[in-house]
Design a protein around this motif. Sequence first.
Motif, PDB file in Angstrom:
ATOM      1  N   LEU A  49       2.202  15.007  10.817  1.00 15.03           N
ATOM      2  CA  LEU A  49       1.960  14.604   9.437  1.00 15.03           C
ATOM      3  C   LEU A  49       0.471  14.363   9.203  1.00 15.03           C
TER       4      LEU A  49
ATOM      5  N   SER B 179       3.653   0.723   2.721  1.00 12.72           N
ATOM      6  CA  SER B 179       3.276  -0.232   3.757  1.00 12.72           C
ATOM      7  C   SER B 179       3.437  -1.624   3.185  1.00 12.72           C
TER       8      SER B 179
ATOM      9  N   PHE C  35       1.247   5.622   0.253  1.00  6.09           N
ATOM     10  CA  PHE C  35       0.639   6.805   0.839  1.00  6.09           C
ATOM     11  C   PHE C  35       1.491   8.037   0.504  1.00  6.09           C
TER      12      PHE C  35
ATOM     13  N   LYS D 261      -4.067   7.677  -0.314  1.00  7.86           N
ATOM     14  CA  LYS D 261      -3.501   6.349  -0.181  1.00  7.86           C
ATOM     15  C   LYS D 261      -3.972   5.432  -1.301  1.00  7.86           C
TER      16      LYS D 261
ATOM     17  N   TYR E 181       1.976  11.667   2.638  1.00  5.57           N
ATOM     18  CA  TYR E 181       1.675  12.479   3.801  1.00  5.57           C
ATOM     19  C   TYR E 181       2.282  13.861   3.594  1.00  5.57           C
TER      20      TYR E 181
ATOM     21  N   PRO F  82      -1.480  -0.632   9.312  1.00  6.00           N
ATOM     22  CA  PRO F  82      -1.116   0.700   8.815  1.00  6.00           C
ATOM     23  C   PRO F  82      -1.827   1.109   7.542  1.00  6.00           C
ATOM     24  N   ASP F  83      -2.370   0.162   6.793  1.00  7.96           N
ATOM     25  CA  ASP F  83      -2.997   0.499   5.526  1.00  7.96           C
ATOM     26  C   ASP F  83      -4.194   1.419   5.672  1.00  7.96           C
ATOM     27  N   TYR F  84      -4.731   1.504   6.870  1.00  4.61           N
ATOM     28  CA  TYR F  84      -5.845   2.412   7.084  1.00  4.61           C
ATOM     29  C   TYR F  84      -5.375   3.853   7.262  1.00  4.61           C
ATOM     30  N   GLY F  85      -4.068   4.034   7.330  1.00  6.12           N
ATOM     31  CA  GLY F  85      -3.543   5.383   7.511  1.00  6.12           C
ATOM     32  C   GLY F  85      -3.347   5.690   8.985  1.00  6.12           C
ATOM     33  N   TYR F  86      -2.379   6.487   9.243  1.00  5.33           N
ATOM     34  CA  TYR F  86      -2.039   6.864  10.611  1.00  5.33           C
ATOM     35  C   TYR F  86      -2.633   8.225  10.962  1.00  5.33           C
TER      36      TYR F  86
ATOM     37  N   LEU G 252       5.076   0.804   8.085  1.00  3.01           N
ATOM     38  CA  LEU G 252       5.313   1.883   7.140  1.00  3.01           C
ATOM     39  C   LEU G 252       6.806   2.174   7.038  1.00  3.01           C
TER      40      LEU G 252
ATOM     41  N   SER H   8       0.870  -1.162   0.000  1.00  6.49           N
ATOM     42  CA  SER H   8       0.000   0.000   0.000  1.00  6.49           C
ATOM     43  C   SER H   8       0.914   1.221   0.000  1.00  6.49           C
TER      44      SER H   8
ATOM     45  N   LEU I 121      -2.394  12.752   6.386  1.00  3.77           N
ATOM     46  CA  LEU I 121      -2.561  11.885   5.236  1.00  3.77           C
ATOM     47  C   LEU I 121      -3.186  12.650   4.074  1.00  3.77           C
TER      48      LEU I 121
ATOM     49  N   THR J  15      -4.470   1.357  -1.976  1.00  4.04           N
ATOM     50  CA  THR J  15      -4.503   0.058  -1.302  1.00  4.04           C
ATOM     51  C   THR J  15      -5.090  -1.007  -2.215  1.00  4.04           C
TER      52      THR J  15
ATOM     53  N   PHE K  56      -1.293  11.235  13.337  1.00  3.96           N
ATOM     54  CA  PHE K  56      -0.062  11.650  14.005  1.00  3.96           C
ATOM     55  C   PHE K  56      -0.341  12.693  15.074  1.00  3.96           C
TER      56      PHE K  56
END
Lengths: 115, 113
Positions: A44, A94, A34, A49, A36, B98-102, A103, A32, A46, A51, B104
Motif C-alpha cells: 500500500l 487513525s 488517510f 492524509k 492509501y 500512525p498519523d505520520y503515515g505508514y 489505523l 486523522s 500513501l 491531520t 508498507f
Amino acid sequence: AQSVTQLDSHVSVSEGTPVLLRCNYSSSYSPSLFWYVQHPNKGLQLLLKYTSAATLVKGINGFEAEFKKSETSFHLTKPSAHMSDAAEYFCVVSDGPGSARQLTFGSGTQLTVLP
Amino acid sequence: NAGVTQTPKFRVLKTGQSMTLLCAQDMNHEYMYWYRQDPGMGLRLIHYSVGEGTTAKGEVPDGYNVSRLKKQNFLLGLESAAPSQTSVYFCASSFTAPDYGYTFGSGTRLTVV
C-alpha cells in the motif's frame, strides 16, 4: 470505537472523466484520515492524509480529499482519471489515545478505468 | 533502497506446520505492524510494536506470535498453521504514531493446505 465505511466496492470510470470514491467514518477522538492505494501484487502507498489542518487535502497524482466533520465523510476525488489510476483504494482512520492510536482500514474500493 | 522488506514473498504450508515471516525496516522507525489482507475485508491488524522489546495484540491475534528483539526487525510466527490463515500478510512501519503515515512492505502470500 472507530470504523470506516467505503460506500462502493467497485467503481468504473472512463479515462479522462472525474473520479469519486466515497468514505464515511466514525470516531470517538479527533481522527486523522488517510487514503492509501494498492496496485496489483504491491504493498500500500500513501496517497494523502488529513491531520486536523486544512480540510481540503491534496495528495499525489492529482488526487484530493475533503474532510467534512458534519457529514463524517472523507471522499477522494480526481478531476480526470488516467489508466494508471486503476487500483484498489483504502480509506483509513487513525483514532485512539496516545500510543494506542491505531489505523482502521475500510474494506476497499476497486477502481477500474475504461479506455 | 530504504523501506520495508518482507521475507519470504510466497509460501505454501501444510496444516500444522510452523513458519516465521520476517519484516525488516531501515528507516529507524519506532512503530511496526503486522496486518493480514483478505478479500472484501481490508487490512486487519494482527500484532504491533511501539518499540524494541515491546509487542501488543491487534484485532486478530489468535494463532500468531511476534517478537521485536531488534528495532529494525519484527517477526511474525505461526506455530501451527491452519487453512484459515491463508492470506496476504503485510508489514508496515511508522516513525512514531500512525498519523505520520505508514510505509508498507510488498507482502507475503501464504497458502495453508
